[in-house]
Design an enzyme around this catalytic site. Structure first.
Site, PDB file in Angstrom:
ATOM      1  CD  GLU A 277      -2.742   1.304   2.438  1.00 15.05           C
ATOM      2  OE1 GLU A 277      -3.509   2.283   2.529  1.00 15.05           O
ATOM      3  OE2 GLU A 277      -2.668   0.403   3.302  1.00 15.05           O
ATOM      4  NE  ARG A 497       4.570  -7.945  11.192  1.00 13.62           N
ATOM      5  CZ  ARG A 497       4.269  -6.777  10.606  1.00 13.62           C
ATOM      6  NH1 ARG A 497       3.249  -6.708   9.761  1.00 13.62           N
ATOM      7  NH2 ARG A 497       4.972  -5.698  10.839  1.00 13.62           N
ATOM      8  CE  LYS A 507       3.983   0.629   4.450  1.00 13.01           C
ATOM      9  NZ  LYS A 507       3.231   0.670   3.174  1.00 13.01           N
TER      10      LYS A 507
END
Length: 792
Positions: A277, A497, A507
Site C-alpha cells: 500500500e 513477519r 507504518k
C-alpha cells in the site's frame, strides 16, 4: 513380481522427491522395515508431492530413529519438521531423545519446544563468547598445530556449549579468531602430516553419510526455500487447511474448468505479486515480502507483478508510489508489470453489483460503532435482509455521490455466527469524497482491502497469493468471496513477519517518528526503512542474504536480532570495502627526532592480502601526526596496548613511536599534545598497533571530514510492546563528529563509495556531502559489538 517392481518404482520416485540421493533411496528399498516407516512418515507429513532436501533428510532420520513408544507424538514432530521449526539434525536428535524419555500422559508442548530449541535465535555475541571459550581451552594445541588443528572438532565443542548456533556462522567466527591468533597461513601449515599406520576411527559426526544417516543438513543460506510451494497445475484444490476453534476446515476447490482456463492464460507458469500500500516508505519487513514474491517467481521462471494496493486515497501519496517503484528495482527485482488496484475499479464495481444480485451483499447504514457492537454480539445488521433491488438502487446512489460520506457502506453477506471474526459481514465499499492519487476524481466510493485483494489476485491470474501470518484468519473471507463470484482461486500461503530487535516496523509508528521529527525523514540511517538502510550504506545484496538466511517459515514467535543483519553486512563489506585511515577524535603527536618539513611516503594496504601496486595507497609520514584521543592514557596497565608515557606503540604501515613527554592544557588535566620519538630501524616490536593520520605538509591540517556514528534507535529489544514506546528512544543513537581527520586519498570519494576505516568500522559517503566537506555514515562496526573505537 510386476506389482512388486511397480511398487518399488513408485517408492523410489517418492524418496527422490523428498531429496534423498539415489544411493540412499535404493538402499532404503532394500530394507522393508525402513521403507514402510519412511512411506508412512512421508504420507503423515503430507509431502507426497515433494519437499526440500533438508526436510526430506530430517524425515528420513525420523523414520529410521523414531522411538516406538512415542508414535502418538510423531504427527507433532513431523509438523515441526515440515514448517522448519526443527531445521537441523541436532534439533531432531534432541526432539527424539525427549520423546523417547517421556510418557504420552506427560507430554507438554512447551517442554518439547524448549528441549529441541524451537524459536531459539543465537546472537553473534553468544557465538563469539562460546568460540572464545573453546579456543582458550584448546589454545596450547592450536599454537602447536596451527592451521592443522581439526576445525571440525572445534566446531563440535562449540556445538556442545551452544547447540542451536548457526553452524556456518560458528565456522566463520572460528576462522576469524584463528587468523587473529595465528596470523597469515604459511606454507608449513599446508604440509600434510605423516599418517600413522593405525588411526583411531573418526568420530561419528565426522564420518561420511551412510544408509542409516541422512546427508548433512545445509545451512539456512544454502536452502531453496521455495520448494514448499505447489506447481500451478496442482491448484485444482487449495492444499493448506485452516483449523478454527470449532474444528471446521476451510478447503475450497477450483473446478477443472476454472483451472484449465487459468493455465491457458498463464501457460502453466508461476505468477505472483508484491502488493504494497503506498502509504509510507518500505521497511526491511517488505524486503522479506519481496524476496518471497519475486524470489518464487524467479526460481520457477515465472513472473511477479508490482501491484500498488491503492484503495485508501486519504493515506496514499505519489511520493510513496515513486519511492516504492524505485526501491523495488534497487533491491534487485524486476517487476513483470506495474499495476494498481485502482486499474480494476470498474471491474471491481461490476463484480460488486453481481455480488448483490446473487444475494451475497447489501447496503448497510450502521455507524462504525454500531457495526463493532453488533459484531461483538454476533447480531445481524437491521438492513442485512433488505431486498436485492433496494440494495442495487442504493449502491448506485452511493456511486453517483448522492449519499453522504459515512451514511452507507456495502457489506458482504457472510457468516455472523462464524468463529472467525473476519467472516462477520466485512465491508466491501465505503464512500470517500477524496481525490485518488492514481485514479483522480473519477470515483467517490472505494473498495476495501478485504473485497479487492482476492478479486484482483484472481483477475491477474496469480498462482500463489503469499502474505504474512496476520492475514491467516482472512483466508476464509478471501475464498468465500471468490467462491461466491465463481472466480479462479489462487493458492494462499502465509509466512511469518520479519521482526527485528530494537526497532519498530509498524507504518503507523514509522509515520509518527517521521511526522513528529523524532528522526530526520524516512531515510534516516537509524531506521529500518530500506531508504534508511541504503543511506547508511547497506547494500541490497546484504539485505537479501539476511532475508534468505531467516527463511520462509510459519513460526511467528521470535524477534530476529539486529546483529544477525549486521553479520551479513560485514560479510560483504569486508570483501568489497577498501581500507583507509581516519582519526575521529584527534590528539596531536610531535615526532621530535624527525626534522620538520620531512615527508616519508609510505605504502598502506587497500586490501589485507595486497601484493601488487594497485592494492596500496600512499600515506605521508611527517613530524606531526594525529592518533585517537582514546588511544592515549597517562597511566599504563598490563592489559592496555595503547600509548602511554615511556611506552611504545606501532603506527600501522609506519614506525614504532615512544612517548617521551605529555603536554597539558591550562587546567593541568587535559592532554593537548604528545611528544614522541620514532624508531626508523623498526627494531622495537611493541604489541599495540594504532591507526593515525599525518599533516600532509608543515602547518597544514589533514583532510577534514564529518563522521556520523549510529547506534540502535531504541533501547529495548521490542519497543512495539511498550505503551510509551517513544520514551524508549535511545538518546545516544546518533553521534556527529564534525571534524575528523582523514588521509588525503579520501578526498576523491563520491556518493556511494564505501570504506573500512581501520579499527573503527565500515563507512559510506552520505548524500549530505558537498565539494567543501565529505560526510561519512558508519554502516556497521567491526566485529562483535557496538563498542566505540572498534576492535583492536
Amino acid at each position: 513380481m510386476v506389482i512388486k517392481e511397480e511398487e518399488n518404482k513408485r517408492f523410489l520416485d517418492l524418496f527422490l522427491k523428498i531429496g534423498l540421493d539415489e544411493r540412499t533411496a535404493q538402499n532404503t528399498l532394500a530394507n522393508a522395515k525402513v521403507t514402510t516407516n519412511l512411506v508412512a512418515v512421508i504420507n503423515e507429513a503430507e509431502v507426497t508431492n515433494g519437499c526440500s532436501k533438508t526436510v526430506g533428510n530430517l524425515l528420513y532420520m525420523a523414520a529410521t530413529k523414531f522411538p516406538a513408544n512415542a508414535l502418538i507424538h510423531r504427527p507433532t514432530l513431523l509438523k515441526y519438521v515440515v514448517e522448519l521449526k526443527i531445521k537441523n539434525s541436532t534439533q531432531l536428535e534432541s526432539a527424539l531423545s525427549f520423546l523417547s524419555s517421556i510418557g504420552p500422559e506427560n507430554f507438554q508442548l512447551n517442554d518439547f519446544e524448549e528441549a529441541c530449541g524451537v524459536g531459539v535465535d543465537v546472537s553473534i555475541e553468544e557465538i563469539n563468547s562460546r568460540v572464545a571459550e573453546v579456543l582458550e581451552e584448546n589454545k596450547d594445541a592450536i599454537l602447536e598445530q596451527r592451521y592443522r588443528i581439526n576445525v571440525g572438532n572445534l566446531c563440535g565443542q562449540v556445538r556442545k556449549k551452544q547447540p542451536w548456533a548457526d553452524a556456518k556462522i560458528v565456522k566463520n567466527v572460528i576462522d576469524e579468531k584463528l587468523y587473529e591468533l595465528l596470523g597469515v597461513r604459511t606454507a608449513a601449515d599446508d604440509e600434510k602430516p605423516v599418517k600413522k599406520k593405525k588411526e583411531k576411527p573418526v568420530k561419528v559426526e565426522d564420518k561420511p553419510s551412510v544408509v542409516d544417516t541422512p546427508s548433512a543438513v545445509p545451512s539456512e543460506e544454502e536452502l531453496n526455500p521455495f520448494v514448499i510451494f505447489p506447481r500451478p497445475e496442482e491448484n485444482i484444490k487449495v492444499h493448506t487447511e485452516i483449523f478454527f476453534s470449532n474444528g471446521t476446515i476451510w478447503r475450497p476447490y477450483n473446478t477443472k474448468e476454472q483451472l484449465e482456463k487459468h493455465l491457458k492464460v498463464t501457460g502453466g507458469k508461476v505468477f505472483t505479486r508484491f502488493p504494497p500500500e503506498p502509504n509510507g516508505y518500505l521497511h526491511i519487513g517488505h524486503a522479506k515480502a519481496m524476496f518471497v514474491d519475486f524470489g518464487l517467481a524467479k526460481e520457477r521462471d515465472g513472473s511477479c507483478y508490482l501491484r500498488f494496493d491503492d484503495t485508501n486515497p486519504e493515506a496514499e501519496k505519489k511520493e510513496y508510489i515513486d519511492h516504492i517503484e524505485e526501491v523495488v528495482r534497487w533491491m534487485g527485482w524486476k517487476p513483470f508489470k506495474v499495476t494498481y488496484t485502482s486499474d480494476y475499479f470498474q471491474d471491481l464495481y461490476d463484480l460488486s453489483v453481481e455480488l448483490i444480485r446473487r444475494g451475497h451483499a447489501y447496503v448497510d447504514h450502521q455507524t462504525p460503532d454500531e457495526i463493532k457492537e453488533y459484531r461483538e454480539k454476533k447480531l445481524n445488521s437491521p438492513w442485512r435482509n433488505r431486498p436485492i433491488e433496494e440494495s442495487l438502487k442504493l449502491f448506485n446512489e452511493m456511486k453517483q455521490g448522492m449519499i453522504e460520506e459515512g451514511k452507507a457502506t456495502l457489506r458482504m453477506k457472510q457468516d455472523m455466527q462464524s468463529d472467525n471474526f473476519n467472516m462477520y459481514d466485512l465491508i466491501a465499499y465505503r464512500i470517500k469524497f477524496t481525490p485518488h492519487p492514481h485514479a483522480g476524481d473519477q470515483w467517490c466510493i472505494y473498495p476495501s482491502y478485504d473485497y479487492s485483494h482476492c478479486i484482483v489476485d484472481s483477475l491477474e491470474n496469480i498462482t500463489h497469493s503469499l502474505c504474512t501470518l496476520e492475514f491467516e484468519t482472512r483466508r476464509a473471507s478471501y475464498y468465500w468471496l471468490l467462491e461466491a463470484l465463481d472466480l479462479y482461486k489462487p493458492y494462499v500461503w502465509e509466512y511469518s513477519r520479519l521482526n527485528v530487535t530494537n526497532t519498530v516496523m509498524s507504518k503507523r509508528k514509522l509515520n509518527r517518528l517521521v511526522r513528529e521529527k523524532w528522526v530526520d525523514g524516512w531515510d534516516d540511517p537509524r531506521l529500518m526503512t530500506l531508504a534508511g538502510l541504503r543511506r547508511r550504506g547497506v547494500s541490497s545484496t546484504s539485505i537479501n542474504a539476511f532475508v534468505r538466511g531467516v527463511g520462509i517459515t510459519r513460526s511467528d514467535n521470535s524477534l530476529i536480532r539486529l546483529d544477525r543483519l549486521e553479520y551479513h553486512i560485514r560479510e560483504e563489506m569486508n570483501k568489497t570495502a577498501p581500507r583507509t585511515m581516519v582519526v575521529l577524535h584527534p590528539l596531536k603527536v610531535i615526532i621530535t627526532n624527525l626534522e620538520g618539513g620531512s615527508i616519508i611516503d609510505l605504502d598502506a594496504k587497500i586490501w589485507p592480502d595486497a601484493q601488487t601496486d594497485d592494492g596500496f595507497y600512499k600515506v605521508p609520514f611527517t613530524n606531526v601526526i594525529y592518533i585517537e584521543r582514546s588511544d592515549f592514557r597517562t597511566k599504563d596497565s598490563k592489559d592496555y596496548y595503547g600509548l602511554a608515557p615511556s611506552k611504545s606503540v606501532l603506527l600501522r604501515y609506519a614506525f614504532p613511536i615512544k612517548c617521551t613527554e605529555v603536554v597539558y592544557g591550562d587546567d593541568k588535566v587535559t592532554v593537548v599534545e604528545i611528544r614522541a620519538e620514532y624508531d626508523p630501524s623498526k627494531k622495537i616490536k611493541p604489541k599495540g598497533v594504532l591507526h593515525w593520520v599525518a599533516q600532509p605538509s608543515p602547518g597544514v591540517d589533514p583532510l577534514k571530514v564529518e563522521v556520523r556514528l549510529f547506534d540502535k534507535l531504541f533501547l529495548s529489544e521490542n519497543p512495539a510492546e511498550l505503551d510509551d514506546w517513544l520514551a524508549d528512544l535511545n538518546p545516544h543513537s546518533e553521534e556527529v563528529i564534525p571534524e575528523a581527520f582523514a588521509v588525503s586519498s579520501l578526498a576523491n570519494a563520491v556518493l556511494g563509495d564505501k570504506f573500512q576505516f581501520e579499527r573503527l568500522g565500515y563507512f559510506s559517503v552520505d548524500p549530505d556531502s558537498t565539494s567543501e566537506k565529505l560526510v561519512f555514515n558508519r554502516t556497521v562496526t567491526l566485529r562483535d559489538s557496538y563498542a566505540k573505537g572498534g576492535s583492536r
